[in-house]
Design an enzyme around this catalytic site. Structure first.
Site, mmCIF file in Angstrom:
data_model
loop_
_atom_site.group_PDB
_atom_site.id
_atom_site.type_symbol
_atom_site.label_atom_id
_atom_site.label_comp_id
_atom_site.label_asym_id
_atom_site.label_seq_id
_atom_site.Cartn_x
_atom_site.Cartn_y
_atom_site.Cartn_z
ATOM 1 N N HIS A 139 -3.921 -8.200 -3.343
ATOM 2 C CA HIS A 139 -3.940 -7.099 -2.380
ATOM 3 C C HIS A 139 -4.444 -7.521 -0.998
ATOM 4 O O HIS A 139 -3.812 -7.245 0.010
ATOM 5 C CB HIS A 139 -4.808 -5.949 -2.882
ATOM 6 C CG HIS A 139 -4.953 -4.863 -1.871
ATOM 7 N ND1 HIS A 139 -3.938 -3.987 -1.575
ATOM 8 C CD2 HIS A 139 -5.970 -4.532 -1.039
ATOM 9 C CE1 HIS A 139 -4.325 -3.161 -0.622
ATOM 10 N NE2 HIS A 139 -5.558 -3.472 -0.276
ATOM 11 N N ASP B 18 -22.802 15.064 -11.460
ATOM 12 C CA ASP B 18 -21.954 15.803 -12.388
ATOM 13 C C ASP B 18 -20.840 16.537 -11.655
ATOM 14 O O ASP B 18 -20.169 17.384 -12.243
ATOM 15 C CB ASP B 18 -22.791 16.772 -13.239
ATOM 16 C CG ASP B 18 -23.484 17.817 -12.370
ATOM 17 O OD1 ASP B 18 -24.119 18.718 -12.927
ATOM 18 O OD2 ASP B 18 -23.384 17.719 -11.121
ATOM 19 N N GLU C 241 -33.404 16.631 -5.168
ATOM 20 C CA GLU C 241 -32.447 15.536 -4.993
ATOM 21 C C GLU C 241 -32.177 15.334 -3.508
ATOM 22 O O GLU C 241 -32.111 14.212 -3.012
ATOM 23 C CB GLU C 241 -31.135 15.840 -5.715
ATOM 24 C CG GLU C 241 -31.213 15.645 -7.216
ATOM 25 C CD GLU C 241 -29.968 16.159 -7.927
ATOM 26 O OE1 GLU C 241 -29.362 17.139 -7.442
ATOM 27 O OE2 GLU C 241 -29.607 15.598 -8.963
ATOM 28 N N SER D 273 -20.733 18.859 -9.659
ATOM 29 C CA SER D 273 -20.755 20.318 -9.775
ATOM 30 C C SER D 273 -20.569 20.975 -8.423
ATOM 31 O O SER D 273 -20.309 22.158 -8.315
ATOM 32 C CB SER D 273 -22.082 20.774 -10.382
ATOM 33 O OG SER D 273 -23.136 20.381 -9.510
ATOM 34 N N ASP E 194 -3.928 -0.330 -3.590
ATOM 35 C CA ASP E 194 -4.097 0.799 -2.668
ATOM 36 C C ASP E 194 -3.066 1.887 -2.923
ATOM 37 O O ASP E 194 -2.329 2.308 -2.012
ATOM 38 C CB ASP E 194 -4.078 0.324 -1.213
ATOM 39 C CG ASP E 194 -5.438 -0.199 -0.771
ATOM 40 O OD1 ASP E 194 -5.633 -0.428 0.426
ATOM 41 O OD2 ASP E 194 -6.319 -0.393 -1.643
ATOM 42 N N ARG F 285 -14.367 -5.310 8.372
ATOM 43 C CA ARG F 285 -14.232 -4.488 7.170
ATOM 44 C C ARG F 285 -15.555 -4.354 6.440
ATOM 45 O O ARG F 285 -15.796 -3.399 5.733
ATOM 46 C CB ARG F 285 -13.249 -5.163 6.203
ATOM 47 C CG ARG F 285 -11.894 -5.350 6.773
ATOM 48 C CD ARG F 285 -10.922 -4.470 6.094
ATOM 49 N NE ARG F 285 -9.578 -4.934 6.324
ATOM 50 C CZ ARG F 285 -8.511 -4.193 6.123
ATOM 51 N NH1 ARG F 285 -8.655 -2.967 5.681
ATOM 52 N NH2 ARG F 285 -7.323 -4.672 6.355
ATOM 53 N N HIS G 23 -2.740 -4.619 2.404
ATOM 54 C CA HIS G 23 -4.069 -4.345 2.976
ATOM 55 C C HIS G 23 -4.072 -4.011 4.461
ATOM 56 O O HIS G 23 -4.982 -3.345 4.944
ATOM 57 C CB HIS G 23 -4.960 -5.573 2.722
ATOM 58 C CG HIS G 23 -6.439 -5.335 2.835
ATOM 59 N ND1 HIS G 23 -7.074 -4.213 2.383
ATOM 60 C CD2 HIS G 23 -7.421 -6.115 3.349
ATOM 61 C CE1 HIS G 23 -8.385 -4.314 2.602
ATOM 62 N NE2 HIS G 23 -8.622 -5.461 3.191
ATOM 63 N N HIS H 77 -1.049 4.517 -0.647
ATOM 64 C CA HIS H 77 -2.042 5.468 -0.163
ATOM 65 C C HIS H 77 -1.665 6.929 -0.346
ATOM 66 O O HIS H 77 -1.694 7.713 0.591
ATOM 67 C CB HIS H 77 -2.348 5.205 1.323
ATOM 68 C CG HIS H 77 -3.300 4.071 1.512
ATOM 69 N ND1 HIS H 77 -4.561 4.059 0.976
ATOM 70 C CD2 HIS H 77 -3.162 2.904 2.175
ATOM 71 C CE1 HIS H 77 -5.168 2.921 1.292
ATOM 72 N NE2 HIS H 77 -4.341 2.196 2.030
ATOM 73 N N ASN I 121 -8.438 -2.608 -2.804
ATOM 74 C CA ASN I 121 -9.829 -2.253 -2.529
ATOM 75 C C ASN I 121 -10.072 -0.739 -2.629
ATOM 76 O O ASN I 121 -11.203 -0.293 -2.786
ATOM 77 C CB ASN I 121 -10.316 -2.810 -1.184
ATOM 78 C CG ASN I 121 -9.539 -2.254 -0.009
ATOM 79 O OD1 ASN I 121 -8.312 -2.250 -0.003
ATOM 80 N ND2 ASN I 121 -10.247 -1.773 0.994
ATOM 81 N N HIS I 122 -9.004 0.046 -2.594
ATOM 82 C CA HIS I 122 -9.186 1.487 -2.745
ATOM 83 C C HIS I 122 -9.176 1.940 -4.200
ATOM 84 O O HIS I 122 -9.394 3.108 -4.498
ATOM 85 C CB HIS I 122 -8.122 2.251 -1.950
ATOM 86 C CG HIS I 122 -8.479 2.402 -0.501
ATOM 87 N ND1 HIS I 122 -9.011 3.555 0.028
ATOM 88 C CD2 HIS I 122 -8.417 1.521 0.521
ATOM 89 C CE1 HIS I 122 -9.233 3.387 1.317
ATOM 90 N NE2 HIS I 122 -8.890 2.160 1.649
ATOM 91 N N ASP J 7 -5.918 7.377 -2.089
ATOM 92 C CA ASP J 7 -6.732 7.713 -0.911
ATOM 93 C C ASP J 7 -5.884 8.006 0.318
ATOM 94 O O ASP J 7 -4.833 7.404 0.527
ATOM 95 C CB ASP J 7 -7.713 6.583 -0.551
ATOM 96 C CG ASP J 7 -8.994 6.648 -1.397
ATOM 97 O OD1 ASP J 7 -9.594 5.595 -1.648
ATOM 98 O OD2 ASP J 7 -9.366 7.765 -1.808
ATOM 99 N N ARG J 8 -6.405 8.885 1.142
ATOM 100 C CA ARG J 8 -5.797 9.324 2.405
ATOM 101 C C ARG J 8 -4.615 10.260 2.202
ATOM 102 O O ARG J 8 -4.607 11.357 2.733
ATOM 103 C CB ARG J 8 -5.341 8.139 3.261
ATOM 104 C CG ARG J 8 -6.468 7.239 3.706
ATOM 105 C CD ARG J 8 -5.902 6.200 4.680
ATOM 106 N NE ARG J 8 -6.747 5.038 4.782
ATOM 107 C CZ ARG J 8 -7.809 4.952 5.555
ATOM 108 N NH1 ARG J 8 -8.170 5.960 6.293
ATOM 109 N NH2 ARG J 8 -8.520 3.857 5.584
ATOM 110 N N ASP K 290 0.812 -1.224 0.000
ATOM 111 C CA ASP K 290 0.000 0.000 0.000
ATOM 112 C C ASP K 290 0.842 1.270 0.000
ATOM 113 O O ASP K 290 1.790 1.375 0.760
ATOM 114 C CB ASP K 290 -0.867 0.057 1.266
ATOM 115 C CG ASP K 290 -1.920 -1.040 1.316
ATOM 116 O OD1 ASP K 290 -2.972 -0.800 1.922
ATOM 117 O OD2 ASP K 290 -1.668 -2.131 0.782
#
Lengths: 628, 162
Positions: free
Chosen positions: A288, A565, A574, A567, A204, A358, A385, A177, A236-237, A207-208, A175
């Site tokens: 992973h 979208d 919504e 935005s 991975d 998890r 992981h 990350h 998984n990320h 993220d983070r 990982d």
């Protein structure tokens, strides 16, 4: 305290001996207590991290549940379909046109790196240098690299079979990350990828950390230049819904305001096309997460990997209308195998049980490892992981090896990162490192020497706060006479029952509970003292607030999903529909009026739409104690 | 960490058991065993100050035939005895300070790293090289590199959070 052992020295030296002994005993005890505290802190971070992942899967389940239960006529169904419009059948050539970079101009004023295609080793090295100097790659080039990567990945198999030549060694990383510093450290110590220096990156990547995109672009760059020597496994990320929660989506939208949406869409495709496993010399399997008792590489090799979703149900409505129900069941079984590859963790006991912590994949025991490896004639499983203090760890009689390459993952000083070098003898060698952010080299223990771990307890206080009403109910059960006080033992027991984090609350008590009288806690006061600010909103229905607090970590993700979208704002309608869906799933009653109230009060600039950031701001948990 | 003084002996025993089990929990390999090398850390964290010799004796009592593992079944009664009998009590701060003064032959108020190293690695129950390096890194003054033991004594006697 005189030692019974005979001293070699004469009586004149006895006092020195005794003095030294004393100091040694004190020091060893001190160090041991630091170690205990480090473990405790580690457990806290890990629990909160995994609880977050669990929430994530709950979210998937939420949407899957809704897909199943809403009739075609209901308006909510439209909302969901609208959200998951990526499942619309569209040919790759159409997508290619959408992602085309050619119309994007690079202005004269651009000072970042320029890329030429086809990519070369020099080109990627230059890119590494540019990122080292904090430059940003222009959207045109980003889309270009990603486009090429997507094209390449589509022709790669699900499982990469690799062989190591004599005198060569392969490098395996875990990982990352988004921690670009660590990737730079690895390249510095180990050299850049090339045909003489093959690499496997075990998922991975994102993220983070703050530089997920830079890591991806570099890895993809080397993949394009050396497609036979650089191997990427999906983690998984590498999943666009996970990215909504854990920061990658935010990173892209922040760095590329105009083209971010397109980039995200293309990345979504790329992630789904990443290979699932690498096998070295038909003996070492690298994935992973892990395996399960159902793992069958032959089945996995055949699957359409880009169609897999964590919640298999979500594809039900959009798969071919003429496929048999049996066919769908087989699909689900196959997809579950893949989810297992990406989400499972090893456990010490025999067996194979669902990974409740998890929320996806399994816990697999040494017997499962033994059986699966033998069935495939393999000798070692390398996976990532899970964060490990030393960057790597063996288990299951050294048949499973965890490798984790993001150092200081939980906080500065929490752990080292590591990578593996392996020659044709298939014996792993480890290189460890730690990206240090301070000038002075501190030992791991010294980092904990001075004060309490602020970050840990901030997260923990936040988590406690979002559960405050449940906690108070639980406390009240121990206080039948309504005295407002309960014993510390009851405090610990109630807290664990509510939060289910498996933490040693009695040990943590001194950090979390400021005042106790004769071993009793004034629990109402304690909740107040958690020092989290109340939101600025005035809402008629207090239970809405409660629901929101409890689902705080999912809120942002849900909203980003609605904002298809990207935005940054969603309409009242919504918002209202989303709210109704969430409350029905959570089995709470929320009136239309209350939702309308809420929507009105959040629309601060009264323009009829809700800005996601405004919304989150209103509910942001602020730890006041940090400012005192 | 003992919360109430007016509990019956039975309650004290169960409190003690809980503490021991909680400490054991943190280091366990499988549901009821820990690696023998962690016993020192576990005992220290429970507030005991055994010497290395004490530790060896204790381990000899509870280890499963040199397997390298210690089972909770044997650890619990032995450790309970240790705690209830206050077998390895903490040493008062003043004694620690005096100990440093003994080593500080010239009464400088500090120790040179070489001095401390000599004593810690040659006297008493010697430190390993790793332990020595860690102690020096943790406690030597950033600028002058010497060890102001008066400061250390305050630090070593402060409860580090737990």
């Amino acid at each position: 305290f005189v030692s019974k052992k005979n001293s070699k020295k004469g009586s004149k030296q006895d006092s020195v001996y005794i003095a030294a002994l004393l100091i040694q005993r004190w020091y060893r005890q001190y160090v041991a207590r630091l170690e205990m505290r480090r473990r405790c802190t580690w457990n806290i971070f890990q629990s909160i991290e995994y609880a977050g992942e669990q929430d994530q899967i709950k979210l998937y389940n939420f949407f899957g549940f809704l897909m199943d239960h809403f009739t075609p006529a209901s308006s909510e169904r439209n909302l969901i379909s609208h959200i998951f419009r990526e499942n619309e059948i569209c040919r790759d050539t159409d997508w290619e046109r959408y992602f085309c970079y050619k119309s994007i101009e690079v202005p004269e004023s651009y000072t970042g790196p320029h890329l030429t295609f086809p990519m070369t080793f020099c080109g990627v090295s230059k890119l590494v240098e540019a990122f080292k100097h904090k430059q940003q790659l222009h959207a045109r080039y980003v889309l270009q690299i990603l486009g090429e990567t997507w094209r390449l990945l589509r022709i790669l198999p699900n499982i990469n079979y690799v062989s190591i030549c004599h005198n060569q060694e392969i490098t395996i990383c875990g990982d990352l990350h988004g921690q670009f510093e660590d990737l730079l450290l690895i390249f510095y110590k180990n050299g850049l990828p090339s045909s003489e220096k093959p690499y496997v990156f075990n998922g991975d990547f994102v993220d983070r950390g703050k530089n997920s995109l830079e890591i991806l672009l570099i890895l993809f760059g080397f993949l394009l230049v050396y497609p036979n020597d650089v191997h990427l496994n999906r983690g998984n990320h590498e999943d666009h819904i996970v990215n909504l929660r854990y920061g990658f989506t935010k990173e892209i939208l922040g760095k590329y305001r105009v083209h971010g949406k397109k980039i995200l869409k293309l990345l979504q495709k790329i992630f789904s096309w990443l290979p699932l496993a690498t096998v070295i010399d038909n003996k070492v399997l690298i994935v992973h997460g892990g395996i399960s008792d159902m793992t069958d590489l032959n089945v996995i090799a055949r699957v359409d990997r880009h169609k897999v979703r964590e919640d298999c149900k979500m594809n039900k409505s959009d798969s071919d209308s003429d496929s048999e129900p049996e066919g769908k069941e087989t699909d689900e079984r196959e997809w579950k195998q893949i989810v297992d590859l990406l989400w499972s963790d090893p456990m010490p006991q025999n067996g194979c049980i669902p990974n409740e912590v998890r929320g996806g994949g399994c816990y697999f025991g040494p017997d499962v490892t033994e059986e699966v490896l033998e069935r495939h004639n393999l000798q070692l499983l390398i996976r990532s992981h899970e964060c490990k203090q030393d960057g790597y760890e063996f288990c299951h009689n050294r048949k499973v090896l965890t490798i984790f390459s993001a150092s200081n993952y939980y906080e500065v000083g929490s752990n080292r990162g590591a990578y593996i070098r392996m020659g044709c003898d298939l014996v792993p060698h480890f290189i460890q490192y730690q990206a240090s952010r301070t000038c002075r080299e501190l030992t791991l223990r010294q980092r904990y020497a001075a004060k309490t771990s602020d970050i840990t307890f901030k997260s923990l206080r936040e988590t406690l706060f979002v559960h405050k009403s449940d906690l108070i109910s639980a406390f009240k059960e121990f206080d039948p006479n309504n005295t407002g006080m309960i014993s510390l033992r009851h405090w610990a027991s109630a807290t664990e029952n509510i939060l289910n984090l498996g933490l040693p609350w009695r040990v943590l008590r001194s950090q979390l509970v400021n005042s106790t009288k004769y071993g009793m806690v004034d629990y109402q006061q304690w909740i107040r003292e958690l020092s989290i600010t109340e939101p600025k909103l005035e809402i008629s229905d207090a239970s809405i607030l409660d629901t929101m607090y409890k689902n705080h970590s999912n809120l942002e993700t849900i909203f980003r999903i609605i904002d298809t979208d990207h935005s940054g704002s969603i309409s009242f309608e919504e918002f209202r529909q989303t709210w109704k869906l969430l409350s029905s799933h959570l089995k709470t009653e929320i009136s239309d009026e209350a939702i309308a109230d809420l929507a009105q009060s959040i629309d601060f600039n009264k323009d009829g739409s809700i800005d996601i950031n405004e919304f989150m701001e209103a509910f942001r948990l602020v730890d006041l104690s940090a400012h005192t | 960490m003992v919360e109430s003084n007016n509990q019956s002996a039975e309650n004290t025993m169960s409190e003690v058991h809980k503490r021991i089990k909680a400490a054991f929990e943190r280091f366990k390999l499988s549901p009821n065993t820990v690696d023998v090398r962690e016993i020192g850390t576990i005992m220290y964290s429970l507030g005991c100050f055994p010497s290395q010799a004490d530790l060896h004796d204790f381990i000899a009592e509870v280890e499963e035939d040199h397997s390298g593992f210690i089972h909770l079944d044997r650890f619990l009664p032995a450790m309970t005895k240790v705690l209830l009998e206050h077998k390895f009590p903490p040493i008062p701060k003043e004694h620690l300070f005096q100990a440093f003064e003994v080593l500080d032959k010239d009464s400088k108020g500090y120790l040179e790293p070489e001095e401390l190293t000599k004593y810690m690695t040659q006297e008493g129950e010697p430190f390993s090289q790793e332990e020595m390096d860690e102690m020096l890194t943790a406690f030597s003054d950033q600028e002058t590199n010497v060890i102001y033991y008066k400061d250390i004594v305050s630090q070593l006697t402060i409860d580090p959070g737990n």
